[in-house]
Design an enzyme around this catalytic site. Structure first.
Site, PDB file in Angstrom:
ATOM      1  N   GLU A   6       2.192   5.552   2.084  1.00  0.00           N
ATOM      2  CA  GLU A   6       2.453   6.768   1.292  1.00  0.00           C
ATOM      3  C   GLU A   6       1.298   7.031   0.337  1.00  0.00           C
ATOM      4  OE1 GLU A   6       4.646   7.539  -2.818  1.00  0.00           O
ATOM      5  OE2 GLU A   6       5.935   6.541  -1.351  1.00  0.00           O
ATOM      6  N   GLU A  77      -4.934   1.252  -4.780  1.00  0.00           N
ATOM      7  CA  GLU A  77      -3.578   1.676  -4.441  1.00  0.00           C
ATOM      8  C   GLU A  77      -2.613   0.499  -4.393  1.00  0.00           C
ATOM      9  OE1 GLU A  77      -2.676   4.818  -4.659  1.00  0.00           O
ATOM     10  OE2 GLU A  77      -4.775   5.111  -5.162  1.00  0.00           O
TER      11      GLU A  77
END
Length: 115
Positions: A6, A77
């Protein structure tokens, strides 16, 4: 892994390679985007002025058609996901999911996924 993907999809696509290109476009046209990952699905959504919907949907679709998955963004991330986990790990929602997972039928995928 789904939560990581995502995050990584927002790093750009072949057609729109700028890391913040979609967000800048949406903001310029009165909108925004976001996503969330649950145990069974990930939801991506956006809002934009209707005159720019076609372009915005193309930008979002390109995440899935030709994502860049930039290696230079990978660790950043992962750190962002870890920070999100630390903020939510003791929330009622997270504890409830853990409880449901604990009582899921042995062998069911829900028993092994989640925070």
């Amino acid at each position: 892994l789904a939560h990581y993907l995502e995050h990584m999809l927002f790093m750009g696509s072949s057609k729109y390679p700028g890391e913040d290109e979609m967000e800048a476009f949406l903001s310029k046209h009165g909108g925004y985007s976001n996503a969330f990952t649950e145990s069974s699905h990930t939801c991506y959504y956006l809002e934009v002025n209707k005159t720019e919907l076609h372009t915005a949907l193309d930008m979002l679709a390109q995440f899935f058609i030709a994502p860049l998955l930039k290696s230079d963004s990978a660790m950043r991330e992962l750190n962002a996901i870890d920070a999100e986990f630390r903020l939510t790990q003791n929330s009622d929602d997270s504890r409830g999911e853990a409880l449901f997972a604990h009582f899921a039928k042995p062998g069911h995928p829900f028993r092994t996924f989640g925070w």
